[in-house]
Enzyme design. Structure first.
Site, PDB file in Angstrom:
ATOM      1  N   LEU A  70      -5.793   9.614   7.910  1.00 43.77           N
ATOM      2  CA  LEU A  70      -7.105   9.485   7.160  1.00 43.77           C
ATOM      3  C   LEU A  70      -7.928   8.698   8.142  1.00 43.77           C
ATOM      4  O   LEU A  70      -9.457   8.519   8.024  1.00 43.77           O
ATOM      5  CB  LEU A  70      -6.879   8.592   5.904  1.00 43.77           C
ATOM      6  CG  LEU A  70      -5.891   9.507   4.973  1.00 43.77           C
ATOM      7  CD1 LEU A  70      -5.709   8.801   3.616  1.00 43.77           C
ATOM      8  CD2 LEU A  70      -6.577  11.073   4.823  1.00 43.77           C
ATOM      9  N   TYR A 110     -10.220  25.663  18.971  1.00 46.43           N
ATOM     10  CA  TYR A 110      -9.170  25.678  17.967  1.00 46.43           C
ATOM     11  C   TYR A 110      -9.180  25.112  16.852  1.00 46.43           C
ATOM     12  O   TYR A 110      -9.656  23.513  16.979  1.00 46.43           O
ATOM     13  CB  TYR A 110      -7.770  25.211  19.061  1.00 46.43           C
ATOM     14  CG  TYR A 110      -6.738  25.281  18.156  1.00 46.43           C
ATOM     15  CD1 TYR A 110      -5.983  26.201  17.406  1.00 46.43           C
ATOM     16  CD2 TYR A 110      -6.108  23.924  17.554  1.00 46.43           C
ATOM     17  CE1 TYR A 110      -4.672  26.401  16.626  1.00 46.43           C
ATOM     18  CE2 TYR A 110      -4.987  23.805  16.817  1.00 46.43           C
ATOM     19  CZ  TYR A 110      -4.416  25.004  16.319  1.00 46.43           C
ATOM     20  OH  TYR A 110      -3.429  24.795  15.462  1.00 46.43           O
ATOM     21  N   LYS A 112       5.726  27.436   0.649  1.00 48.42           N
ATOM     22  CA  LYS A 112       4.332  28.004   0.380  1.00 48.42           C
ATOM     23  C   LYS A 112       3.917  29.151   1.227  1.00 48.42           C
ATOM     24  O   LYS A 112       4.180  29.163   2.470  1.00 48.42           O
ATOM     25  CB  LYS A 112       3.459  26.603   0.849  1.00 48.42           C
ATOM     26  CG  LYS A 112       2.013  26.994   0.865  1.00 48.42           C
ATOM     27  CD  LYS A 112       1.287  25.997   1.237  1.00 48.42           C
ATOM     28  CE  LYS A 112      -0.348  26.407   1.618  1.00 48.42           C
ATOM     29  NZ  LYS A 112      -1.100  25.300   2.075  1.00 48.42           N
ATOM     30  N   VAL A 168      -1.953  13.234  -1.843  1.00 45.44           N
ATOM     31  CA  VAL A 168      -2.640  14.672  -1.603  1.00 45.44           C
ATOM     32  C   VAL A 168      -2.236  15.364  -0.693  1.00 45.44           C
ATOM     33  O   VAL A 168      -2.618  16.500  -0.315  1.00 45.44           O
ATOM     34  CB  VAL A 168      -4.280  14.272  -1.646  1.00 45.44           C
ATOM     35  CG1 VAL A 168      -4.604  13.715  -2.958  1.00 45.44           C
ATOM     36  CG2 VAL A 168      -4.471  13.623  -0.589  1.00 45.44           C
ATOM     37  N   THR A 201      -5.097  20.694   4.921  1.00 45.46           N
ATOM     38  CA  THR A 201      -5.427  20.440   6.296  1.00 45.46           C
ATOM     39  C   THR A 201      -4.972  19.174   6.587  1.00 45.46           C
ATOM     40  O   THR A 201      -4.693  18.584   7.945  1.00 45.46           O
ATOM     41  CB  THR A 201      -6.616  20.468   6.722  1.00 45.46           C
ATOM     42  OG1 THR A 201      -7.561  19.819   5.662  1.00 45.46           O
ATOM     43  CG2 THR A 201      -7.306  21.867   6.533  1.00 45.46           C
ATOM     44  N   GLY A 202      -4.579  17.805   5.539  1.00 45.30           N
ATOM     45  CA  GLY A 202      -4.421  16.575   5.979  1.00 45.30           C
ATOM     46  C   GLY A 202      -3.025  16.379   6.782  1.00 45.30           C
ATOM     47  O   GLY A 202      -3.274  15.673   7.749  1.00 45.30           O
ATOM     48  N   ILE A 203      -1.965  17.054   6.283  1.00 46.98           N
ATOM     49  CA  ILE A 203      -0.858  17.030   7.316  1.00 46.98           C
ATOM     50  C   ILE A 203      -0.964  17.624   8.735  1.00 46.98           C
ATOM     51  O   ILE A 203      -0.475  17.211   9.688  1.00 46.98           O
ATOM     52  CB  ILE A 203       0.421  17.566   6.725  1.00 46.98           C
ATOM     53  CG1 ILE A 203       0.559  16.849   5.341  1.00 46.98           C
ATOM     54  CG2 ILE A 203       1.706  17.567   7.508  1.00 46.98           C
ATOM     55  CD1 ILE A 203       1.248  15.513   5.592  1.00 46.98           C
ATOM     56  N   ILE A 208       0.735  -1.323  -0.013  1.00 44.63           N
ATOM     57  CA  ILE A 208      -0.019  -0.023   0.023  1.00 44.63           C
ATOM     58  C   ILE A 208       0.841   1.180   0.012  1.00 44.63           C
ATOM     59  O   ILE A 208       1.745   1.263   0.605  1.00 44.63           O
ATOM     60  CB  ILE A 208      -0.947  -0.111   1.120  1.00 44.63           C
ATOM     61  CG1 ILE A 208      -1.620  -1.161   1.189  1.00 44.63           C
ATOM     62  CG2 ILE A 208      -1.857   1.327   1.169  1.00 44.63           C
ATOM     63  CD1 ILE A 208      -2.512  -1.419   2.587  1.00 44.63           C
TER      64      ILE A 208
END
Length: 520
Positions: free
Chosen positions: A354, A457, A79, A48, A365-367, A43
């Protein structure tokens, strides 16, 4: 009930979530706990999660990792903002930057801009970063010095605080883009060097004890793996938290319908193309396309709702958007599970990544979710009595972050003026969380501030809401009535100071590409 402090942590699943967790736990607790990470060799990492919040620097600081070491190894770039293209109308763009909002005479500069803005670009009038992004500049000079702004690098900044404790105290001017698989590989070595046991094997079963707690997992080649605390990093499958422990999953699909994505990793000559110092989100007929510039390639993908677009249509749209360079690149189709597990900590299992929850990657927002969850796990790490209040406080913190981000993302669609397809028309009539609907009515009268945004928060300050409302253009906003009776001399001076400072930095800073070429 256990009578000893948990000493053995078993992480099931690798990727970014697994290796961030393993490395952080070893940095926090050293040899006082043992950490085993078991991951499948079959896997891969879902690509993303390559853009971040500026708070991610606290993760690298905690691990004592320097930019010049980890960034080249992960093809990372800076960024400074998210750039939104075509959300209002074709050809229009605006930025959501990493930069605090300035105030004049007690009112945010955006109020003064609504009253009497210099141009039609709120982001360039109110922030320095918009001009730097438009010019493709690096936030650092070639000698490594940080650009001149309110944040002073090396000053007596509070250390050892969680992200929530930092918010409002500092605003670092940039985050990162990186290759998620390369970061996982880098943290793998970091973790193993510090004693993490790494097992590549298939987990075939999860065995519970008489209380319903996880006793051990059964692997194909290594047999039983026993632990005190189990961390579920198995992605959307939720092997431990959802399947073994039966924790329900709460969907956000009623308010955020995008449930699919197709992604490409496209090698490009970034010296010719140029490295934008921002993530770009470009609105499309049934969703939006992300573009993340890395050193040597772009990561790009189309996030869409399958009710409005087929996977084949999405892939064709994405390839056409990228151009001929995408012709022979393999596409990765992803079904996204949008929402969160009702509890991210159940019994002796904590879900991170996830398996805990996910919203579409519109604001990277994933990280951030992973980093926040790990911080909270260390903060509420269980004692010998496994006191349920520790678990409850963890679950509240994680749920609040995800629910708050959900509201913020729904706002993007409500505030976007675009309404040229059925998808975009429906974004204006879809269900809105009750609390957001109430806040929207307030924001039409008074711009968002710390008193009237989501109250817990969730990583996003009030100025972030201002940017989305002002940039989208669909919601009629007005300045405070007090400004009609106020002298705007100081505000005009502040607008002029921002313009002059932006021009100075654009003239002085190197391009993003030149800086990273030197770093490499």
């Amino acid at each position: 009930m256990s009578t000893k402090n948990p000493e053995h942590v078993v992480i099931v699943g690798g990727g970014t979530a697994g290796w961030m967790t393993a490395s952080y736990l070893k940095a926090a607790f050293g040899d006082r706990i043992s950490v085993t990470l078991v991951e499948s060799g079959q896997i891969g990492t879902i690509g993303v999660g390559e853009a971040t919040f500026s708070d991610i620097r606290h993760f690298f600081q905690f691990l004592d990792l320097k930019e010049e070491d980890w960034m080249p190894a992960c093809n990372a770039t800076y960024k400074l903002a998210v750039r939104f293209e075509d959300w209002r109308e074709p050809g229009h763009h605006f930025y959501h930057p990493f930069e605090q909002m300035r105030s004049v005479d007690g009112f945010p500069l955006t109020d003064w801009w609504l009253q009497n803005g210099l141009t039609d670009r709120f982001d360039k009038d109110c922030f320095v970063m918009a001009s730097i992004c438009d010019a493709g500049r690096s936030p650092r000079h070639l000698d490594g010095r940080l650009l001149e702004q309110d944040f002073v690098e090396g000053a007596a900044e509070p250390v050892g605080l969680t992200m929530s404790e930092h918010q409002g105290k500092t605003q670092f001017p940039y985050a990162y883009h990186f290759e998620a698989a390369l970061l996982a590989k880098y943290l793998n070595k970091y973790s193993v060097d510090r004693g993490v046991r790494h097992i590549v094997d298939e987990v075939q079963d999860v065995r519970l004890d008489e209380r319903g707690w996880i006793d051990h997992v059964v692997t194909k080649e290594h047999g039983e793996l026993h632990g005190d605390l189990f961390v579920d990093c198995t992605g959307f499958r939720g092997v431990l938290i959802n399947k073994a422990l039966g924790v329900p999953f709460e969907s956000y699909q009623d308010t955020l319908p995008n449930d699919s994505a197709v992604a490409l990793q496209v090698p490009l000559n970034m010296q010719e193309r140029g490295l934008r110092p921002c993530t770009t989100s470009t609105a499309q007929e049934a969703g939006w396309i992300w573009t993340i510039p890395l050193f040597g390639r772009i990561g790009t993908g189309y996030v869409y709702a399958k009710d409005y677009c087929s996977p084949e249509e999405a892939e064709r749209t994405l390839r056409a958007f990228v151009g001929p360079e995408a012709e022979h690149v393999e596409a990765n189709h992803i079904r996204m599970r949008i929402g969160r597990s009702r509890e991210s900590w159940s019994n002796n299992c904590v879900a991170i990544g996830l398996s805990s929850g996910f919203v579409e990657p519109l604001e990277s927002t994933g990280i951030f979710f992973i980093h926040h969850a790990i911080e909270q796990l260390v903060k509420f790490f269980p004692a010998a009595d496994w006191h349920p209040k520790q678990r409850d406080m963890y679950n509240s913190a994680v749920a609040n972050v995800m629910d708050g981000v959900r509201e913020f993302l729904v706002l993007h669609y409500l505030s976007a003026k675009r309404a040229d397809t059925q998808y975009w028309k429906d974004t204006k009539t879809r269900v809105v969380p009750d609390s957001l609907a109430e806040r929207l009515e307030r924001w039409k009268v008074q711009l968002p501030d710390s008193e009237n945004i989501f109250p817990y928060y969730h990583g996003l300050p009030a100025y972030s809401y201002m940017c989305i409302l002002l940039g989208g253009g669909a919601i009629q906003l007005r300045p405070s009535p007090a400004l009609a009776l106020s002298d705007d001399t100081a505000a005009r001076k502040e607008f002029a100071a921002i313009r002059d400072k932006a021009q100075h930095l654009v003239d002085q800073l190197p391009s993003q590409y030149d800086y990273h070429a030197r770093l490499h």
